[in-house]
Structure formats: structure tokens, C-alpha cells
Design an enzyme around this catalytic site. Structure first.
Site, short mmCIF file in Angstrom:
data_model
loop_
_atom_site.label_atom_id
_atom_site.label_comp_id
_atom_site.label_asym_id
_atom_site.label_seq_id
_atom_site.Cartn_x
_atom_site.Cartn_y
_atom_site.Cartn_z
N HIS A 47 0.91 -1.50 0.18
CA HIS A 47 0.07 0.06 -0.11
C HIS A 47 1.00 1.70 -0.01
CE1 HIS A 47 -2.22 2.48 2.18
NE2 HIS A 47 -3.38 3.09 1.31
N GLY A 51 -5.53 -5.88 -13.87
CA GLY A 51 -5.19 -5.16 -12.66
C GLY A 51 -4.36 -6.95 -12.07
N CYS A 96 -3.49 -1.97 -15.82
CA CYS A 96 -3.62 -1.30 -14.94
C CYS A 96 -3.27 -1.55 -13.76
CB CYS A 96 -5.13 -0.72 -14.91
SG CYS A 96 -6.08 -1.06 -14.17
#
Lengths: 801, 801
Positions: free
Chosen positions: B397, B678, B741
Site C-alpha cells: 500500500h 489488474g 492497469c
């Protein structure tokens, strides 16, 4: 569209007229009294509107109705001698209750009096009034019009539409029935059992559905139509009552039952109506029966020459072997139902409710209720009678463990919430110490102590299983660790131990504290010391395992779960992971702590050596879990080979439970002696679904018609990866053995898919072994149409095309 | 095995003699003074021992040594005029420092005096003593024997073995170099720069390696061998010193530099030795240069006709475009290095250390240090100068967010532990409030304030990017949400917004509390109320997004993360999941709460309508995340279509981030306008690796030579699924658009793989757009050998074969 009269030469294309229609035509052909009628083939109701304009469709139906009027000598809509018909759906595969059925079409205020006269009843007799009332309720559109053909068109339209109803769609999805095709429709003259005492309706089984004895068994309701019997509104009389009242009809029924059973070669369930002393047969179908009755009947049928072992194995449902093994709730007297959850492990049990097993030390008559279970709960689960959780799905930890132990388990008890000292739903509060009963076969929980009976296989059940074994290609092994589990598995027919989860051994009261020491150690030296202490304990466990296998093949899997699963909740934090399922587990532990797998291998090889010295035969395999790259396998294989005594032979295999391992199965197979699919993890990763969490939302998807991929293998996603893995592995190593050791290996539907893949061995929890044996045989027969089998010999005959 | 003399006609099979050997032969061919020697082709060192017995091998080498003796007029092992040689590895792809090199073979107590005499030195001169000492240290086996051929065999054996050394193996794996092939070996007469003041050694760059200006730049050490220069033990003099001392040698160097640069068409880095005033060239290779120097040199080379834009795009490293964009640490004066971690987001920054950003309200000059970051930390991360964490990997993250914002980030700061009020390692304690500096480009953390300089693209950098755009097939879009990110992305060349993560909008100070209300609501009505309050906020965010895109394509992804990510830690428990990555997230939320996606769609469509009314051109796509089954896509597509105003056109696409979605891409493509991979989630599930957790053990795998699959796309696992998905999707829908992406879309190595798949669009974080543009062009050129390009025009010319 085609129309076939029920009493006439049937068309060849049987599928077009549906199961019910074909049954009626078949009975008519056999000379059995069936009310006249005709069948509209299913194209009428799928492509009808586009293929046939409405006018042509109606012209054809009008023509068929005219033939029916001639045959019955009645007139549709005619005032004095009215023809009254039923309009019933009839799909190729029966979907009971899913589609619409309309009765008494043709009954109107105008024809009603004529019908009464025709049937010799007064116009205002109870039966007449009932029929009119019910008709105006179920078919309100019959109130609007006096044109009976309008009623018929309306009924036909509604039956057509009901093929696409949400519930029919969901049923087909759930049962794997094609959404193509549509339904045929049976239009049949009504017969009436709701008249005099010489009328009535009933169901007869050609053999006893609970015990399987070869006697007629049935129920009868005088002066009633079939609906009254189905709804349970009135208590029926035994079939002997028909014998007393109408001995000729009873003897006719006996003859018909024999004819139908011989014709179909299996026990039948026959619906009949008696109208003024005349017997009419409305339907015949395969009779539903208890598991034990099924075995009994199967043996009798083969003995009587009506069936062969092969036909029995082809048609019997594999699940019966699981159903009949578990203790069953035989009476609900004195029980209050307080909720329902997922029926995760079958069987029934009563006990004192506890949330915290330590408060009930040494007590064993308890039922454990937890929000969810963790490996540290296993000793309490082993001591319990059963487990209830508030979360989790069919393959969650609790389900897997309890199924393995053959004890009942109910998961995700609906609408119940966890509080400090009690569990509550809208209507019920549950406190520790209460006596409760759970039925893991149905998923229901009761307050109070229920009557529970243990079940065992009858000799007939064992005979049927023996037959099945004669047709089986896949070997059936058990997932088991302890001697008692292994003994049970072998008594149920396990041919080996396909998965020994060594982590379960680490959870014993002796091993767990030492294992925890190892995990929490901060230096290499401390870790080495813990492993040293663990070694003799692990040696004992593995020695007991190998010894109790009595020479059968044993596959020992090296440690698999993330280490924090061994820690009590209070100490987990240091090792906690965001997504432990994808974390530091499986052979990643072996790579990180070579001494850990080293200790396991040392324990295993010294136990094996000791047993060999004692003269025990060994057939040992080692399974490396959670392989993501061929390199891991090579490195750990080297470690195993370096530690293995030269005198011991031992296969080394890789678990295929990651999509990447499936994709690289060719490269892995180059180095491996065997591969074993872990279908639970493979499903989790392929679907992006955590089995611990999916319970909270997967019902959304079931409502959309998706099947739970943890229950039955998903053939197009997970199955596609498995297919690819098998192809790639066999391309590199043509004779490599491939097994499945996930929970799917105990599921008949999945087993059928594994036969397609030519899997060598399936390994499931002990209690599921009989049904797995049977399902494997069934799958082999289904996929191998050229198998020949003689009724007298349960042996194996394959003739290839 | 083949042997080629350096001064001779080279064999045609160039690959056999290695990069170094070929360079030497090429220089000899150009008339450049290179010490005599010969090259053993690489088969000698891979299959040599089996293909050629030792006697034959030695006979061949002895023959080559004899030729060398004749050429140099010296004798190997000869007392008075000894031949001294170096033995160097020379693989096909250079692996600096990874393999063994031996100098001064032939130097023995016997030949040592002869060498001294030959070189005009005294026997006990410093240089002589040094050489003897060093030789006995690095090649202790030369002490045992007086037979110089034994020394040579030993050196050759060691070079051969060093090909298979662990560090060479790891290096090849890390750099994707084949383990096949082996190394060639160069045996070359030694020249000595460590003699008189007319001797020395140096390196010359044909252009300035920092500024790119077209001037000779170099360093020189008088009376030294090359090792002294490399080790940094003595401070070198500028090249002008050679000009002063030995003007003829300097002018000779200038001519050689020009010859080599013209020959190779690029800036060269040349190693030379001067022995008693005679210049010898030891090696030439592509000169290392700073990013800015690279741009400058590229433009000059094209201008000078030495290169073409195409040759520049083919050879320049795409990473330089990322390196030169971030603030850089220009001086470490006054800094104390306190640790190193993963260099997760480049750039440098100084600030006050804080563990809890709320304690530093309104301050912006801080560096945030956390065990790991969560979405609730995003506002603090946005306000910070940089982030350090103690856990996590390259795509965790913190890394993704900080890279997106173009701010430095260092993860998994090694050996540091989190304590209540400080962070500690073995040697350092860090307290809040300290001034620290982090260099995200190298992963190093310092105590103190460093000198940091912002970097921008020079006009030369922009020119090179322009050239690249002329060769590009894939479109390059940005992952961005806010107007400022979009403006930055567009200024860096983004051609659209390929991924707008709407969840980032929900984290604004206004939206977050309302979103939390929605999540914690217990009734449908409460939820509806929260969504109503969220609507205008979401409308504003989406309006700003669409407006700032200025007509470029925008892909808006519906809400993706599990809902508990929006909750503060204290309230997470109710929604917590065991494996949230595989939990209730993505379109599962949309299926479960239709009103949630409904609100998002309403906000999106009303914003779009408003912009259309204002005359703004729109090119809108909607992306549905976390699809596991085609059914989900169909249902949500219906919802989108039902809510979409008829005047708006809008593509609807599915994210392919689950293995199952990749396998079923054909079925999904039938309904979808586009697919978007993804790759982060797809990698997590295919590898069974959680990006939040893998940092704790993946170093084990790097040590085994596995590449981090989150850094570069894994071509054989994840890539195989992507290939399969593309094939299946295009088989059903030949013109479907396919994009990537995930974070891999910004990685040059992965981009090269995406070109193989003929991906249409890649979408990455704004700061990576320049390097992505360049990498996409490079990939296109590499995969399309028939591209023609004229130097004068940056346009697109394709000639297919």
C-alpha cells in the site's frame, strides 16, 4: 411442434415429450388404465411463438381437443357432458413443484351443473363447491370469460412462462439442468376421486420405502383428489383399506405395480385415483426410499433378475452411503427448534451447550458453540459431541475437522449474534449449560434432548459397495492422522492414507507447547532446542501412524499452515498477517526454517526404519505443500533425499494448490514422483474467495444461480486449471501419478469430474469413503460406456470400442 | 574449442569469444594498440572437460602460448625475458565483478628478477615487491611450484569454476541472463603502468559522463596498475595531467577515443595503461552516464550523424526517465546513515520524524514512519515529505500510494523494531521529532538534513521522449484521481486516465465520515440516507476528475476495496475478515449493495451530463473490479445501462485480476467493451502471495534466484494466464480493447512482455509515464524488427516482412 395422443403410437423422439408424458404413454402402451389426453412436444413451448404463429398453434390444439372429445365422448365447454382437463408441465428432467400445473380447466358456472350430473353428484355437493372455489382462487382468469378455450390458452401460456420463472431457473442451475429445451405439456381428461365412498386417491410403493421389504406399501384418502394427499391436510388410511373397501381395485393395483416394476426394473411410486370404483393411474416414477431400503431393494432386484449390479451402481445415488452412516435424529418430541445453519457435517447429537470448553474440563457430553473455530480449538472439538459456529462455509476449518471426525457440525447459524455470555437471535437466547440437540444432516438446532440413533451398514449395503468396487478405476484413500481414524477409514474401505496432515500432530497437548516455544524463539539456538524436544513426540506420532496403516500406502504431508495458527490468540500479534492464507505457510516454512522440515523428516525416517526393522512393510510417500515454483520442489526434494536412509524407498510429490503450480505442472512433474491437487486452496485462489470469509456474501451468488465452488468442483475455472495441469504433467512425465486430496475428493459430483481427468487416487475424510467408492465406480461406468458386466460376477470387464 | 589470437582474423561466430574478447579483437582490427594475447572460446569452459580431454586442451593452449611468445618475443617462465599474462573471464553478457580474474601469471621468484630487468626496474623496487606480495595473496598456489604452466592451468580452472559460483548464478538469475553458455577466457600479455613516472593507468570517457558535453573526460593515476584506480585507494589526477606529462600520448588517446566512438556510435568508457610512455588500450565499453548526460549525448550523436533516433530508443535504458525526475540527494555531508530498506519510491527528502501525524497538525515538513500504512493514513501520507515503513514490499500500500504521488518511500527498513515511543535497531534509536533524510532511490535513511535538489526534464530529455513516441504502439495512460495528479500526468505525456480509483475519493476528509456511516449502518434506510449524503460529494469529485481530463479518455473504476478499509482500527472488528484480499470487495460489494454502485453511477452520470451541457467533450469508460464470473459482469452492466442517460456513450469493461476471470475471459469478453488486467491481484492469487505479507520471507526466494513477481511481471505463471486470457477474449471478440492497469504497467521489463501480448493501453502512476512511454517504444522496436525510421522524422514507419 408435435402432438401425441397418450393412447397412441408414440413418436420416436422421446425427449420431446417430457418425463411425465413418456411415462403416461408407456403405461398406456402396457395396457394400464390412464386417463385420455395428449401431449404437446416441448418445441411448442420454447420456440412455439416464433416457429408457429398463434393461429396455427391454436388450430393444432383445437384439433387435438376434438380427438379427445371423440375419445372421451364429452364436449369441452359443453353444458351437459363437459370435458374437464388438467394442464401439466412435463420437462425432460423432473423438477418437482417448480413449474405451474392447472386442474379443472373447462369447469365454468355453465358446465359445472353438467359435470355434477355426469358424476352423479348434487350440484351443491361439497366436492363440487370445493372445486369451483379452488378454481376461482388458483385460476382467477376463469371467472372472466365463458370461453373455455380462452381458459386453455391462458393455462398453456402460464405453463410456458413458468419454465423461465426465477425459481425454476434457480432449480435448474442448482441441479445442473440445461436452461435450453423447455417443457412439454400434458393435457389430460380429469378423473375425480373426490366423489362417493367408492372414490379416492392414493400413492402406492411397489416395495416398502423405509425397510425395502417386497410388499406393496401405500396410503389412501377416500373421497379426495391428489392435492389433499400431497398437502397433508387429511390423514390418509393405509393401503389395506382399499383392499377392504374395493378388493377388485386392490388386486388390479397389485398387478399394475408388478407390471410397472418389471418394466422399469426398479421400485416404483405410483399415483392413482379411484372414480366411482374405477381405477385410474396418474403417474409412475422411481420410488423414493431410505438408504437402507435402497440397499435391500437393490439386492432383491438383482436376485430377482430385474436388475444387474451394474444397473444398480449406475442409478443409485452415492450420497446415500454418507447419509446412512451418521447417527440420526429419530424423534423431535420435546424439542424446540431455535435456528438453522449450514449442514456442514452430517449426524445428530445432544449435549450441554458451551462457549468455552475449558470451563467443562473432563466433560464430554457437550456441544461447542464458537463464532468460528481455530486449530487451537481442536482438542475441544475432538472431545465435543458436535460443533456450531456463527460463521464459515462448507469447507471452513470447523467443517473440515468435524467431517473428518464424523461428528455433526452446523455453521453460520443464521441471524444469531455473539454476546459476552450468551448467543441471541431475534427470538431465542442461548446460555451455556443448556441442553441442546443439533442435526447436522439438516442443519437444524433444537433446545432440549433429542432421540438419536446410531446407524451402521447392513450386509446389503456392504454388498452394493462390493459391486461398486468391481467397477472402480480410481483408488480411494483417506485423509487421516491418528490410529483410530485410520482404523475407522480402513473399516470403511480406505485403500491407503492419501493425506496425513502433520500439523494435526503438533496440536496434541504434549506437542503444542513445544511447537509454540519453537515459534516464539528468537535465536537459532533456542529454535534448535525446541525442535530437539519436538523430535521424540513427532517420532511417536509418525510411528503410530505408519504402524496402524498396516502396510497400506501412506502419504505424509510436511507442515502446511502459517505458524501463528499454533499460537494462542494473545500471542498471535507478532506473527499476524494481513492475508494468512497467502502468507508464510506451506513449504515456505521449509525453505525459511530448513531445520523444521529437517526435524519432521528425521522423525519420519527413524520411525520408518524402526518399523522396517520390526518387519513391517512400508509404502511411504512425502508430500510437499504449497509449491509455487519448481525450484522449491527441487530444493526440498534434495533435502529429503539427503536425509533418507538408503534402504528406504519413498516417493516425493508436490501439492498443486496454487494456480501457478497448475500452470507449471509440467516443470514440477519432471522432478516429482506424484502430484496431489489441493482443491480447497486452488479454489480459493482461482476464485479469489476466502473460505473463511465467503459465507458472509456468497448467498448473493447462490441466488444468481452460481454453485458454491467449495461444495462441488468448479469445472470451468478450477477444473480448467486442473485439466491443464494434468495435460502438462503427463506430457513431461507420462506415468506420473496424480491424486486429489482436497475436500472435493469426497463429493460425488466432483468425483465424476476427476474421472474425466483420469485422476489415479482420491483421498477424503474417513466418513465419506463409502460414498466416494461408490461415486468413483459410478463415474467410471458413466464415462466408460463400453464396460460390460455380468449380473453374477462383481468383477471387472472392460471391452473398449 | 577454438582459440583466436587478439591480433588476427576473428572467427565469424562472435558470441563464442565473449564481450571483452570481441572488444579487444575489434580494437586490434581498428589498429588500436592492444596487448597481444589470445581468446579461448566459451565451449572450452562449459563442455571442455567432456568434449576435450585435458591433454588435448593443454596442448592447444600450449600452442597458443607459443604463438604469443613469438609475437611478444618473450618466454613464459623464461628467467631473463619472462612473458607475464593476465587470465580474465569474458562472458557474452558482461557481469562486472562476478567472475574471477588473475593477473601476473608467470611471475615467480625465478622470473621476477628477469621482469624487473626487462622493465628497467631494480629487483626490490616497490612495484615489484607489491606485485609479488599481491600475487602470493590472490594466487597462493603460485607459491607451490615453479612450473608456470601449472599456474596457468590453475587459473584457467578457477575461472571456469567461477561461472558456476553462487554469486555469478544469482547475478545471472537476477539479470535474466542464461545459465547456459559459460564464459570465454582472455589470456593477454601484461602491460605495467606501475613503473616510472612515464607510466600510469587511467579511464577516459569520450564525452562528459555527468553533463554530456562533447569533451574528453577522464582520470589518471601515475605509476599504478588499474586495480589502484578501481579500488579508490589513491586519488586520481585529471586527464589534463597526461596532456602535461605526455602530450603525445594524450593526443593519441584523443584519436583513439574518436575512432572508438565513431565505430560504436555511442559514448565509450576506455581503460588504458601507459608503460614507459607507450599507450596500451585494455578495454572499451559503453560509457555509463547520468540521465541528463544521456539525453544530451543522444541529441548530439543524432546531430553528428553517429546515431539515429531509432538506435537511441533501442539502446537507452527506460529507467533513466524515472531516475531523473525525482529530487535527488546531492550531498551526504553531515549525514549519519542509520539503515537501509527497500527503495520503493524514488526521490529524496528531509523532514522531522513522526510516528503519529496527528501530533504534528498543519506541519508538512515531516517524514512519516509506520510499521505499515493503511488507507486511513493517506491524508497524512499526502502531507508528508516521505514515508518509511518497517514492513511491506514493492507493491504494498505505502509503495503504491507514494509512487503515485511521486514522493520518496522506503519499506521494510531492515532490522528495525517498533517500540512504544521509538524505533530501534542494533545500533540506532530513532525518536519522533528528529530531523532525518531518506533517499528513496537507494533505500538509505540518514540522521540529519541532506542537500536535496529538484530535477526536471531538459529540452534534450523531451526530444528523446518525442522520438520514442514516434515508435510506440501501446497507448500510455495514468492512474490518477485528483485534478492535480491529472495535470501532472498530462504534462508528463499521459494520453488518458486509465484507472480512476473511486475509493480514493471516499477518503477525503468530507467523504470519509459519511462513508463510515454507510458501512456501520444497520438498516437499509440508514444506508440509503448515508448514500444520499455521499452523492453530492462524489458528484463534485467526479465532475472535477472529468473536467480536468480535458476530453481525454477516462476510465472510472467502481468501488473496489473491502469496506473495513474505510474504518478506523477501533471499529474494524465487526467487518474484519481472515483474508480480506479474497473477501467481500470489488464488485461483490456492488452485487450485495446495489444502492452503493447505484450512487456512484448516479454521481458519475449526472457529472457527465453537466459537463456535456457545458460543452465539454467526454470519452468515458466504466470498469467493474474483481470479476470472478461472467454473470456478475452481466448484472452490473445491466445496472449501468439502466442508469445511463441515453445521450451519453460509455464503454463498460471488466477487470481481469482473478485466475478464474482470466480463464473465462472469452465469456466475459462477449459482453464487455474492454478488459483491463489488474496484475497486482492476479499475481497475488496466481502465486498465493499476499503483497502485504510476502516481505517477511520473499528474500529467501530472491536468494534462490526467483524474481519478485510484483516488480516484474512473471512471464511463465501470471503471464501464461494473461496470454490465455488475451487469446480467449480475442477469439470471442476480435476487436476488444485490452489494457493493463496494475503497477507492472510502469515497469519497462513488464511493458516489453505486454507488447508481446499486443496490449492496447498501459496505465501507470504519473511519475512513471515518461519511462513507460519510452519502454513501450523500445518494446515495439524490439518486437517489430521491420520498423524503418528515418533520422529526420520522428514519425511512424512500419514495413512488414
Amino acid at each position: 411442434m408435435r402432438i401425441s395422443p397418450i393412447h397412441g403410437a408414440p413418436f420416436l423422439s422421446k425427449g420431446l415429450f417430457g418425463a411425465k408424458g413418456n411415462g403416461l404413454m408407456e403405461m398406456a402402451r402396457l395396457g394400464i388404465p390412464v386417463p385420455a389426453g395428449f401431449i404437446l412436444s416441448k418445441e411448442a413451448f420454447t420456440e412455439g411463438s416464433s416457429a408457429l404463429d398463434r393461429d396455427s398453434f391454436q388450430a393444432l390444439v383445437r384439433h387435438a381437443m376434438l380427438q379427445l372429445e371423440i375419445e372421451t365422448k364429452l364436449g369441452f365447454g359443453q353444458q351437459d357432458f363437459p370435458l374437464i382437463v388438467s394442464v401439466r408441465s412435463g420437462a425432460e428432467v423432473s423438477m418437482p413443484g417448480m413449474m405451474d400445473t392447472f386442474l379443472n380447466i373447462g369447469l365454468t358456472p355453465k358446465t359445472y351443473k353438467g359435470l355434477a350430473r355426469r358424476l352423479g353428484e348434487s350440484e351443491d355437493a361439497l366436492a363440487m363447491t370445493d372445486m369451483m372455489t379452488q378454481l376461482s382462487k388458483t385460476c382467477p382468469w376463469t371467472n372472466d370469460s365463458e370461453d373455455v378455450f380462452e381458459h386453455l390458452w391462458h393455462a398453456l401460456d402460464l405453463v410456458k412462462q413458468s419454465w423461465n420463472s426465477a425459481r425454476a431457473h434457480a432449480y435448474r442451475t442448482a441441479h445442473g439442468i440445461s436452461h435450453q429445451g423447455g417443457t412439454a405439456v400434458v393435457v389430460q381428461a380429469m378423473v375425480f376421486g373426490n366423489l362417493s365412498q367408492h372414490s379416492g386417491t392414493g400413492i402406492v410403493f411397489t416395495r416398502h420405502p423405509l425397510h425395502g421389504t417386497p410388499v406393496l406399501f401405500g396410503e389412501f384418502l377416500p373421497s379426495a383428489q391428489g392435492e389433499a394427499l400431497v398437502s397433508g391436510a387429511r390423514t390418509p388410511l393405509p393401503l389395506s383399506d382399499v383392499c377392504d373397501r374395493l378388493p377388485l381395485v386392490h388386486s388390479q393395483l397389485k398387478t399394475i405395480a408388478k407390471t410397472l416394476e418389471q418394466h422399469y426394473g426398479d421400485m416404483q411410486e405410483i399415483e392413482f385415483t379411484i372414480q366411482h370404483g374405477t381405477l385410474w393411474i396418474l403417474q409412475t416414477r422411481l420410488g423414493k426410499r431410505s438408504a437402507e431400503a435402497g440397499f435391500h431393494i437393490a439386492c432383491d432386484l438383482v436376485h430377482e433378475g430385474l436388475a444387474t449390479p451394474q444397473s444398480i451402481v449406475r442409478t443409485m445415488e452415492a450420497d446415500v452411503f454418507t447419509q446412512c452412516m451418521h447417527p440420526q435424529l429419530v424423534s423431535q418430541v420435546g424439542l424446540e427448534e431455535i435456528g438453522q445453519g449450514l449442514a456442514a457435517s452430517p449426524g445428530a447429537a445432544s449435549g450441554l451447550l458451551t462457549f468455552d470448553p475449558s470451563s467443562l474440563k473432563d466433560k464430554t457430553n457437550y456441544i461447542l458453540l464458537r463464532p468460528e473455530t481455530a486449530p487451537e480449538d481442536i482438542p475441544a472439538m475432538m472431545a465435543s459431541q458436535g460443533v456450531i459456529t456463527l460463521r464459515g462455509g462448507m469447507t471452513s476449518h470447523a467443517a473440515v475437522i468435524m467431517r473428518g471426525m464424523g461428528k455433526p457440525c452446523i455453521l453460520s447459524l443464521e441471524a444469531h449474534q455473539w454476546k459476552e455470555d450468551h448467543v441471541c437471535s431475534k427470538h431465542h437466547l442461548l446460555y451455556p449449560g443448556e441442553m441442546i440437540t443439533l442435526d447436522g444432516t439438516t442443519g437444524r438446532v433444537f433446545r432440549g434432548q433429542g432421540r438419536v440413533q446410531n446407524a451402521t451398514f447392513s450386509s446389503e449395503g456392504l454388498k452394493v459397495l462390493d459391486w461398486a468396487d468391481g467397477f472402480r478405476r480410481m483408488k480411494v484413500y483417506a485423509n487421516a492422522e491418528t490410529p483410530s481414524e485410520i482404523t475407522m477409514a480402513q473399516s470403511l474401505g480406505a485403500e491407503g492414507i492419501g493425506l496425513c496432515r502433520t500439523e494435526h500432530m503438533m496440536l496434541s497437548p504434549q506437542s503444542l507447547p513445544v511447537m509454540q516455544e519453537f515459534i516464539l524463539a528468537s535465536t537459532k539456538e533456542e529454535r534448535a532446542k525446541s525442535l530437539e524436544a519436538l523430535l521424540p513426540l513427532h517420532q511417536n506420532d509418525l510411528y503410530a501412524l505408519l504402524k496402524s496403516a498396516k502396510g497400506q500406502p501412506v502419504t505424509v504431508r510436511l507442515l502446511d499452515p502459517p505458524l501463528h495458527e499454533f499460537l494462542p490468540a494473545s500471542q498471535k500479534s507478532a506473527l499476524s498477517e494481513v492475508n494468512p492464507m497467502l502468507g508464510h505457510r506451506g513449504c515456505r516454512l521449509g525453505i525459511h526454517f530448513p531445520a523444521l522440515y529437517g526435524m519432521q523428516l528425521h522423525a519420519l525416517f527413524s520411525s520408518a526404519t524402526r518399523l522396517m526393522e520390526e518387519g513391517t512393510r512400508l509404502d511411504l510417500s512425502i508430500l510437499i505443500p504449497f509449491i509455487m515454483d519448481p525450484k522449491e520442489f527441487q530444493i526440498l526434494k534434495q533435502q529429503i533425499q539427503a536425509l533418507k536412509p538408503p534402504s528406504l524407498t519413498c516417493s516425493i510429490g508436490a501439492m498443486i494448490e496454487m494456480p501457478r503450480a497448475a500452470l507449471l505442472a509440467g516443470d514440477i512433474a519432471q522432478h516429482a514422483d506424484f502430484l496431489s491437487f489441493g482443491t480447497n486452496d486452488l479454489t480459493q485462489m482461482t476464485w479469489g474467495l476466502s473460505r473463511d470469509d465467503y459465507g458472509s456474501f456468497f448467498s448473493d451468488y447462490k441466488a444468481l444461480g452460481l454453485q458454491d465452488p467449495f461444495e462441488h468442483i468448479d469445472p470451468i475455472g478450477v477444473g480448467a486449471l486442473m485439466t491443464l495441469a494434468c495435460e502438462r504433467a503427463r506430457a513431461r512425465s507420462p506415468h506420473i501419478k496424480i491424486s486429489v486430496c482436497g475436500e472435493h475428493a469426497g463429493d460425488p459430483k466432483s468425483i465424476s469430474f476427476f474421472e474425466d481427468l483420469r485422476i489415479d487416487t482420491i483421498s477424503c475424510s474417513p466418513m465419506r469413503i463409502p460414498s466416494a467408492r461408490f461415486a468413483a465406480a459410478q463415474a467410471y461406468l458413466e464415462k466408460s460406456p463400453h464396460v460390460l458386466h455380468t449380473a453374477s460376477s462383481p468383477f471387472f470387464n472392460v471391452v473398449s470400442s
